[in-house]
Scaffold this motif. Structure first.
Motif, PDB file in Angstrom:
ATOM      1  N   ILE A 226       0.847  -1.201   0.000  1.00  0.00           N
ATOM      2  CA  ILE A 226       0.000   0.000   0.000  1.00  0.00           C
ATOM      3  C   ILE A 226       0.880   1.247   0.000  1.00  0.00           C
ATOM      4  O   ILE A 226       0.622   2.201  -0.742  1.00  0.00           O
ATOM      5  N   ARG A 227       1.931   1.254   0.818  1.00  0.00           N
ATOM      6  CA  ARG A 227       2.844   2.413   0.865  1.00  0.00           C
ATOM      7  C   ARG A 227       3.420   2.709  -0.508  1.00  0.00           C
ATOM      8  O   ARG A 227       3.502   3.859  -0.933  1.00  0.00           O
ATOM      9  N   ARG A 228       3.787   1.669  -1.240  1.00  0.00           N
ATOM     10  CA  ARG A 228       4.378   1.859  -2.562  1.00  0.00           C
ATOM     11  C   ARG A 228       3.369   2.325  -3.602  1.00  0.00           C
ATOM     12  O   ARG A 228       3.753   2.841  -4.654  1.00  0.00           O
ATOM     13  N   ASN A 229       2.099   2.147  -3.310  1.00  0.00           N
ATOM     14  CA  ASN A 229       1.064   2.472  -4.292  1.00  0.00           C
ATOM     15  C   ASN A 229       0.163   3.629  -3.887  1.00  0.00           C
ATOM     16  O   ASN A 229      -0.779   3.945  -4.601  1.00  0.00           O
ATOM     17  N   ASP A 230       0.440   4.253  -2.744  1.00  0.00           N
ATOM     18  CA  ASP A 230      -0.352   5.387  -2.268  1.00  0.00           C
ATOM     19  C   ASP A 230       0.610   6.431  -1.721  1.00  0.00           C
ATOM     20  O   ASP A 230       1.094   6.325  -0.596  1.00  0.00           O
TER      21      ASP A 230
ATOM     22  N   LEU B 135      -0.301   8.125   1.684  1.00  0.00           N
ATOM     23  CA  LEU B 135      -0.046   7.280   2.846  1.00  0.00           C
ATOM     24  C   LEU B 135       1.457   7.159   3.074  1.00  0.00           C
ATOM     25  O   LEU B 135       1.916   7.207   4.216  1.00  0.00           O
ATOM     26  N   ALA B 136       2.220   7.021   2.012  1.00  0.00           N
ATOM     27  CA  ALA B 136       3.678   6.915   2.143  1.00  0.00           C
ATOM     28  C   ALA B 136       4.239   8.145   2.853  1.00  0.00           C
ATOM     29  O   ALA B 136       5.101   8.024   3.735  1.00  0.00           O
ATOM     30  N   LYS B 137       3.741   9.323   2.490  1.00  0.00           N
ATOM     31  CA  LYS B 137       4.211  10.559   3.122  1.00  0.00           C
ATOM     32  C   LYS B 137       3.897  10.546   4.617  1.00  0.00           C
ATOM     33  O   LYS B 137       4.754  10.860   5.444  1.00  0.00           O
ATOM     34  N   ASN B 138       2.683  10.158   4.966  1.00  0.00           N
ATOM     35  CA  ASN B 138       2.293  10.125   6.374  1.00  0.00           C
ATOM     36  C   ASN B 138       3.040   9.046   7.153  1.00  0.00           C
ATOM     37  O   ASN B 138       3.408   9.259   8.309  1.00  0.00           O
ATOM     38  N   MET B 139       3.286   7.923   6.532  1.00  0.00           N
ATOM     39  CA  MET B 139       4.046   6.873   7.211  1.00  0.00           C
ATOM     40  C   MET B 139       5.460   7.353   7.510  1.00  0.00           C
ATOM     41  O   MET B 139       5.997   7.089   8.590  1.00  0.00           O
ATOM     42  N   LYS B 140       6.048   8.074   6.570  1.00  0.00           N
ATOM     43  CA  LYS B 140       7.408   8.585   6.777  1.00  0.00           C
ATOM     44  C   LYS B 140       7.443   9.563   7.948  1.00  0.00           C
ATOM     45  O   LYS B 140       8.383   9.559   8.745  1.00  0.00           O
ATOM     46  N   ILE B 141       6.411  10.359   8.084  1.00  0.00           N
ATOM     47  CA  ILE B 141       6.357  11.346   9.170  1.00  0.00           C
ATOM     48  C   ILE B 141       6.085  10.666  10.509  1.00  0.00           C
ATOM     49  O   ILE B 141       6.811  10.862  11.479  1.00  0.00           O
ATOM     50  N   TYR B 142       5.040   9.867  10.576  1.00  0.00           N
ATOM     51  CA  TYR B 142       4.556   9.374  11.856  1.00  0.00           C
ATOM     52  C   TYR B 142       5.212   8.074  12.322  1.00  0.00           C
ATOM     53  O   TYR B 142       5.252   7.801  13.522  1.00  0.00           O
ATOM     54  N   LEU B 143       5.723   7.272  11.420  1.00  0.00           N
ATOM     55  CA  LEU B 143       6.296   5.997  11.831  1.00  0.00           C
ATOM     56  C   LEU B 143       7.790   6.056  12.084  1.00  0.00           C
ATOM     57  O   LEU B 143       8.383   5.081  12.500  1.00  0.00           O
ATOM     58  N   SER B 144       8.391   7.190  11.845  1.00  0.00           N
ATOM     59  CA  SER B 144       9.834   7.306  12.055  1.00  0.00           C
ATOM     60  C   SER B 144      10.171   8.076  13.325  1.00  0.00           C
ATOM     61  O   SER B 144      11.333   8.414  13.545  1.00  0.00           O
ATOM     62  N   LEU B 145       9.183   8.316  14.158  1.00  0.00           N
ATOM     63  CA  LEU B 145       9.439   9.051  15.400  1.00  0.00           C
ATOM     64  C   LEU B 145      10.186   8.173  16.394  1.00  0.00           C
ATOM     65  O   LEU B 145       9.850   7.011  16.591  1.00  0.00           O
ATOM     66  N   GLU B 146      11.191   8.728  17.025  1.00  0.00           N
ATOM     67  CA  GLU B 146      11.943   7.988  18.047  1.00  0.00           C
ATOM     68  C   GLU B 146      11.156   7.918  19.350  1.00  0.00           C
ATOM     69  O   GLU B 146      11.168   6.928  20.039  1.00  0.00           O
ATOM     70  N   GLU B 147      10.479   8.987  19.683  1.00  0.00           N
ATOM     71  CA  GLU B 147       9.677   9.062  20.901  1.00  0.00           C
ATOM     72  C   GLU B 147       8.236   9.363  20.523  1.00  0.00           C
ATOM     73  O   GLU B 147       7.991  10.185  19.643  1.00  0.00           O
ATOM     74  N   PRO B 148       7.265   8.718  21.187  1.00  0.00           N
ATOM     75  CA  PRO B 148       5.873   9.074  20.911  1.00  0.00           C
ATOM     76  C   PRO B 148       5.639  10.539  21.260  1.00  0.00           C
ATOM     77  O   PRO B 148       6.055  11.016  22.300  1.00  0.00           O
ATOM     78  N   GLU B 149       5.013  11.222  20.352  1.00  0.00           N
ATOM     79  CA  GLU B 149       4.700  12.624  20.599  1.00  0.00           C
ATOM     80  C   GLU B 149       3.530  13.023  19.707  1.00  0.00           C
ATOM     81  O   GLU B 149       3.253  12.382  18.706  1.00  0.00           O
ATOM     82  N   PHE B 150       2.867  14.066  20.101  1.00  0.00           N
ATOM     83  CA  PHE B 150       1.765  14.569  19.291  1.00  0.00           C
ATOM     84  C   PHE B 150       2.340  15.461  18.204  1.00  0.00           C
ATOM     85  O   PHE B 150       3.174  16.310  18.462  1.00  0.00           O
ATOM     86  N   ILE B 151       1.898  15.242  16.995  1.00  0.00           N
ATOM     87  CA  ILE B 151       2.286  16.094  15.878  1.00  0.00           C
ATOM     88  C   ILE B 151       1.015  16.710  15.324  1.00  0.00           C
ATOM     89  O   ILE B 151       0.082  16.009  14.982  1.00  0.00           O
ATOM     90  N   ASP B 152       1.007  18.007  15.268  1.00  0.00           N
ATOM     91  CA  ASP B 152      -0.117  18.710  14.663  1.00  0.00           C
ATOM     92  C   ASP B 152      -0.021  18.518  13.141  1.00  0.00           C
ATOM     93  O   ASP B 152       0.913  19.007  12.529  1.00  0.00           O
ATOM     94  N   PRO B 153      -0.958  17.770  12.539  1.00  0.00           N
ATOM     95  CA  PRO B 153      -0.844  17.491  11.103  1.00  0.00           C
ATOM     96  C   PRO B 153      -0.911  18.750  10.253  1.00  0.00           C
ATOM     97  O   PRO B 153      -0.457  18.744   9.110  1.00  0.00           O
ATOM     98  N   TYR B 154      -1.433  19.842  10.788  1.00  0.00           N
ATOM     99  CA  TYR B 154      -1.542  21.070  10.018  1.00  0.00           C
ATOM    100  C   TYR B 154      -0.251  21.885  10.053  1.00  0.00           C
ATOM    101  O   TYR B 154      -0.113  22.841   9.311  1.00  0.00           O
TER     102      TYR B 154
END
Length: 99
Positions: free
Chosen positions: A70-74, A77-96
């Protein structure tokens, strides 16, 4: 039973149909993982528990393979996975606030 299409099938692109197929498969894998985990918790039989754990872990592998497809074809989603799944520490990220 997974939900069918929200829109008329004839109006959907081949890409949308393929991504839908992957989404439905991913949902099924996650449901299977959950079912196995519940059975693992419920059983008192050590041998059965080991079998169920192996089955659950295979479903996790399948889910990861689907996520990668799915990441390779969307791109979105790939952009969001790169942002949210690469965090070292859980934290809130304002998507805006993300450019």
């Amino acid at each position: 039973m997974p939900r069918l299409y929200d829109e008329p099938f004839e109006s959907l692109s081949k890409k949308t149909i393929e991504i839908h197929r992957a989404y439905v498969s991913l949902i099924e894998e996650i449901e299977a993982m959950d079912g196995y985990q519940q059975r693992i918790d419920a059983t008192q039989d050590v041998a059965l528990k080991k079998i169920l754990e192996q089955n659950r872990d295979e479903e996790k592998e399948h889910a990861c393979m689907l996520l990668e497809w799915i990441r390779r074809n969307d791109q979105g989603l790939a952009k969001n996975m790169k942002i949210y799944l690469s965090l070292e520490e859980p934290e809130f990220i304002d998507p805006y606030s993300i450019s």
